[in-house]
Write a protein that holds these residues in place. Structure first.
Motif, mmCIF file in Angstrom:
data_model
loop_
_atom_site.group_PDB
_atom_site.id
_atom_site.type_symbol
_atom_site.label_atom_id
_atom_site.label_comp_id
_atom_site.label_asym_id
_atom_site.label_seq_id
_atom_site.Cartn_x
_atom_site.Cartn_y
_atom_site.Cartn_z
ATOM 1 N N UNK A 183 0.832 -1.002 0.234
ATOM 2 C CA UNK A 183 0.095 0.040 -0.071
ATOM 3 C C UNK A 183 1.085 1.467 -0.023
ATOM 4 N N UNK A 184 1.934 1.111 1.336
ATOM 5 C CA UNK A 184 2.606 2.647 0.849
ATOM 6 C C UNK A 184 3.683 1.338 1.154
ATOM 7 N N UNK A 185 5.181 2.791 1.010
ATOM 8 C CA UNK A 185 6.442 2.265 1.227
ATOM 9 C C UNK A 185 7.525 3.967 0.961
ATOM 10 N N UNK A 186 7.638 3.517 2.232
ATOM 11 C CA UNK A 186 8.881 5.621 2.244
ATOM 12 C C UNK A 186 10.090 4.362 2.927
ATOM 13 N N UNK A 187 10.962 5.672 2.054
ATOM 14 C CA UNK A 187 12.911 4.978 3.556
ATOM 15 C C UNK A 187 12.873 6.337 4.166
ATOM 16 N N UNK A 188 13.190 6.855 4.948
ATOM 17 C CA UNK A 188 13.171 8.250 5.409
ATOM 18 C C UNK A 188 15.075 8.704 5.372
ATOM 19 N N UNK A 189 14.953 10.179 5.007
ATOM 20 C CA UNK A 189 15.768 10.783 4.561
ATOM 21 C C UNK A 189 17.074 10.928 4.922
ATOM 22 N N UNK A 190 16.543 11.066 6.424
ATOM 23 C CA UNK A 190 17.374 11.380 7.384
ATOM 24 C C UNK A 190 16.991 9.940 8.140
ATOM 25 N N UNK A 191 18.277 9.143 8.892
ATOM 26 C CA UNK A 191 18.495 7.743 9.401
ATOM 27 C C UNK A 191 17.991 8.350 10.738
ATOM 28 N N UNK A 192 16.827 7.709 11.810
ATOM 29 C CA UNK A 192 17.249 7.972 13.416
ATOM 30 C C UNK A 192 17.369 7.048 13.838
ATOM 31 N N UNK A 193 18.437 7.247 15.089
ATOM 32 C CA UNK A 193 18.598 5.759 15.723
ATOM 33 C C UNK A 193 17.295 5.685 16.685
ATOM 34 N N UNK A 194 17.321 3.871 16.689
ATOM 35 C CA UNK A 194 16.472 4.202 17.797
ATOM 36 C C UNK A 194 16.942 2.496 18.783
ATOM 37 N N UNK A 195 16.542 2.963 20.304
ATOM 38 C CA UNK A 195 16.822 1.918 20.652
ATOM 39 C C UNK A 195 16.072 1.187 20.677
ATOM 40 N N UNK A 196 16.758 -0.605 21.815
ATOM 41 C CA UNK A 196 15.561 -1.330 20.984
ATOM 42 C C UNK A 196 14.096 -1.956 22.084
ATOM 43 N N UNK A 197 14.542 -1.179 23.101
ATOM 44 C CA UNK A 197 13.600 -0.597 23.946
ATOM 45 C C UNK A 197 12.090 0.165 23.297
ATOM 46 N N UNK A 198 12.179 1.194 22.328
ATOM 47 C CA UNK A 198 11.561 1.999 21.951
ATOM 48 C C UNK A 198 11.320 1.437 20.146
ATOM 49 N N UNK A 199 11.376 0.659 19.780
ATOM 50 C CA UNK A 199 11.713 -0.241 18.726
ATOM 51 C C UNK A 199 9.910 0.286 18.920
ATOM 52 N N UNK A 200 8.833 -0.801 19.509
ATOM 53 C CA UNK A 200 7.713 -0.544 19.467
ATOM 54 C C UNK A 200 6.830 0.621 19.398
ATOM 55 N N UNK A 201 7.397 1.447 20.589
ATOM 56 C CA UNK A 201 6.808 3.092 20.359
ATOM 57 C C UNK A 201 7.013 3.407 19.574
ATOM 58 N N UNK A 202 8.039 3.342 18.654
ATOM 59 C CA UNK A 202 8.441 4.172 17.519
ATOM 60 C C UNK A 202 7.691 3.374 16.090
ATOM 61 N N UNK A 203 6.996 1.963 15.553
ATOM 62 C CA UNK A 203 6.273 1.324 15.489
ATOM 63 C C UNK A 203 4.875 1.930 15.105
ATOM 64 N N UNK A 204 4.561 2.125 16.557
ATOM 65 C CA UNK A 204 3.034 2.697 16.735
ATOM 66 C C UNK A 204 2.774 3.818 16.323
#
Length: 129
Positions: free
Chosen positions: A69-90
């Motif tokens: 349906x949609x597919x995007x690449x981020x032009x800025x690559x954000x650092x993400x910690x393992x414990x924050x992955x689920x929050x980022x996904x939501x």
């Protein structure tokens, strides 16, 4: 230039899906792009992809399935910690039931489920649903 290559390739996939095409040709080739496509194939969003002559400019032929349906690449690559992955996904994905965030980690390019399972963080490349 690498971030733009991935973004252009993913936009070409979305545009071909919307027009009802069976295949799409992506050019030029990058290893990050092939890793992103491998995750899409493993999760069932594309049928297959073939890399031709990766040492020169090269091209990738992708067989579409009609699920993207949609597919995007981020032009800025954000650092993400393992414990924050689920929050980022939501926060990032518009749907809570399906879709994947792709992260480059020290273990390689992984989707958010595999990165959470291995408990590794990294930089967000993009997402698809």
């Amino acid at each position: 230039m690498g971030r733009r290559i991935l973004n252009d390739a993913l936009r070409a996939i979305v545009n071909a899906e919307r027009r009802g095409k069976a295949t799409v040709e992506l050019q030029p080739v990058s290893t990050v792009m092939s890793s992103f496509l491998r995750i899409m194939k493993d999760r069932g969003y594309i049928k297959n992809f073939q890399v031709y002559d990766p040492h020169r400019v090269g091209k990738i032929t992708v067989e579409l399935q009609g699920r993207v349906n949609d597919c995007r690449a981020l032009t800025y690559r954000q650092d993400i910690k393992a414990r924050d992955i689920e929050d980022y996904r939501l926060r990032t994905l518009p749907t809570h039931q399906w879709g994947y965030v792709v992260i480059t980690t020290p273990d390689g390019v992984l989707d958010h489920e595999e990165a959470s399972r291995r408990n590794v963080g990294g930089q967000v490349l993009g997402y698809f649903h």
